[in-house]
Design a protein around this motif. Structure first.
Motif, PDB file in Angstrom:
ATOM      1  N   UNK A 129     -44.992  -0.155 -50.962  1.00 30.05           N
ATOM      2  CA  UNK A 129     -45.077   1.686 -50.359  1.00 30.05           C
ATOM      3  C   UNK A 129     -46.854   1.674 -50.310  1.00 30.05           C
ATOM      4  N   UNK A 130     -46.988   2.313 -49.127  1.00 31.74           N
ATOM      5  CA  UNK A 130     -48.361   2.504 -48.702  1.00 31.74           C
ATOM      6  C   UNK A 130     -48.741   4.221 -49.577  1.00 31.74           C
ATOM      7  N   UNK A 131     -49.892   4.389 -50.165  1.00 33.80           N
ATOM      8  CA  UNK A 131     -50.508   5.627 -49.484  1.00 33.80           C
ATOM      9  C   UNK A 131     -51.900   5.914 -49.490  1.00 33.80           C
ATOM     10  N   UNK A 173     -49.589  -3.222 -58.447  1.00 36.84           N
ATOM     11  CA  UNK A 173     -49.928  -1.971 -57.874  1.00 36.84           C
ATOM     12  C   UNK A 173     -52.340  -2.768 -57.497  1.00 36.84           C
ATOM     13  N   UNK A 174     -51.922  -1.901 -56.136  1.00 37.96           N
ATOM     14  CA  UNK A 174     -53.713  -2.352 -55.573  1.00 37.96           C
ATOM     15  C   UNK A 174     -54.247  -1.032 -55.682  1.00 37.96           C
ATOM     16  N   UNK A 175     -54.998  -0.132 -56.127  1.00 39.24           N
ATOM     17  CA  UNK A 175     -55.877   0.903 -56.055  1.00 39.24           C
ATOM     18  C   UNK A 175     -56.731   0.426 -55.531  1.00 39.24           C
ATOM     19  N   UNK A 176     -57.464   1.146 -54.445  1.00 36.39           N
ATOM     20  CA  UNK A 176     -59.207   0.500 -53.791  1.00 36.39           C
ATOM     21  C   UNK A 176     -59.710   1.591 -53.314  1.00 36.39           C
ATOM     22  N   UNK A 204     -59.476   6.178 -50.020  1.00 33.05           N
ATOM     23  CA  UNK A 204     -58.915   6.706 -51.340  1.00 33.05           C
ATOM     24  C   UNK A 204     -57.061   5.558 -51.685  1.00 33.05           C
ATOM     25  N   UNK A 205     -57.192   4.201 -51.656  1.00 31.76           N
ATOM     26  CA  UNK A 205     -55.434   3.607 -51.632  1.00 31.76           C
ATOM     27  C   UNK A 205     -54.816   3.372 -52.253  1.00 31.76           C
ATOM     28  N   UNK A 206     -53.552   3.037 -52.609  1.00 25.90           N
ATOM     29  CA  UNK A 206     -52.603   2.566 -53.176  1.00 25.90           C
ATOM     30  C   UNK A 206     -51.862   1.583 -52.604  1.00 25.90           C
ATOM     31  N   UNK A 207     -51.438   0.756 -53.729  1.00 27.36           N
ATOM     32  CA  UNK A 207     -50.312  -0.023 -53.104  1.00 27.36           C
ATOM     33  C   UNK A 207     -49.135  -0.352 -53.562  1.00 27.36           C
TER      34      UNK A 207
END
Length: 174
Positions: free
Chosen positions: A47-49, A86-89, A63-66
């Motif tokens: 799931x990608x935001x 839960x990858x934040x970047x 700004x992203x969250x995977x």
């Protein structure tokens, strides 16, 4: 602010940042290059935001969250190792390194050169690979599977045993 449920194949950074686009979507792990080579669960989803904005009025940022569950091979026992990621970047895209000088330190700088577009799957796979451990392994309870011990007894041969089979010449005496 625009919203999307389908992620585009390429991201137009300056256009998306000006419009403050938010993208949400899912990918099968099998469709994400380089990550699918490592994962056992290629049929599961990521799931990608992604949220785009302009920093200082000129620098496109994302700004992203995977979110994903990835199953890798443990490097000690070779069994499945489940990782809940839960990858934040926070990325800032610049054409030249000198443009990154005035940016906040929360951003990781991504130098594009003259490109205004990036491949969405490349961005996602880069961030996922950076978050994976180099040598994935279970915690300390991981044990190697050892087959039953096989004892091999080595018979030591005397190297001079070969000489027993040699007939000594009697130099013409019989």
């Amino acid at each position: 602010m625009e919203k999307s449920t389908q992620l585009p194949k390429t991201i137009k950074l300056f256009n998306f940042a000006k419009k403050e686009v938010n993208l949400h979507g899912e990918y099968k792990i099998a469709n994400v290059p380089r990550v699918s080579d490592l994962a056992r669960n290629t049929e599961d989803n990521l799931k990608v935001n992604l949220s785009f904005h302009l920093e200082n009025g000129k620098t496109p940022c994302v700004k992203g969250i995977i979110n994903s569950k990835i199953v890798l091979d443990c490097q000690r026992c070779l069994d499945a190792l489940d990782l809940d990621l839960k990858v934040f970047f926070n990325l800032a895209f610049v054409r030249y390194e000198s443009q990154a000088e005035g940016l906040d330190k929360v951003y990781e700088v991504y130098v594009l050169g003259e490109d205004e577009e990036i491949n969405t799957l490349d961005l996602i796979s880069d961030e996922l690979l950076l978050s994976l451990p180099m040598a994935p392994s279970h915690e300390f309870d991981c044990s190697l599977k050892v087959e039953s011990e096989i004892k091999v007894e080595k018979v030591h041969e005397n190297p001079f045993d070969v000489l027993k089979n040699i007939k000594i010449a009697d130099f013409g005496k019989e």
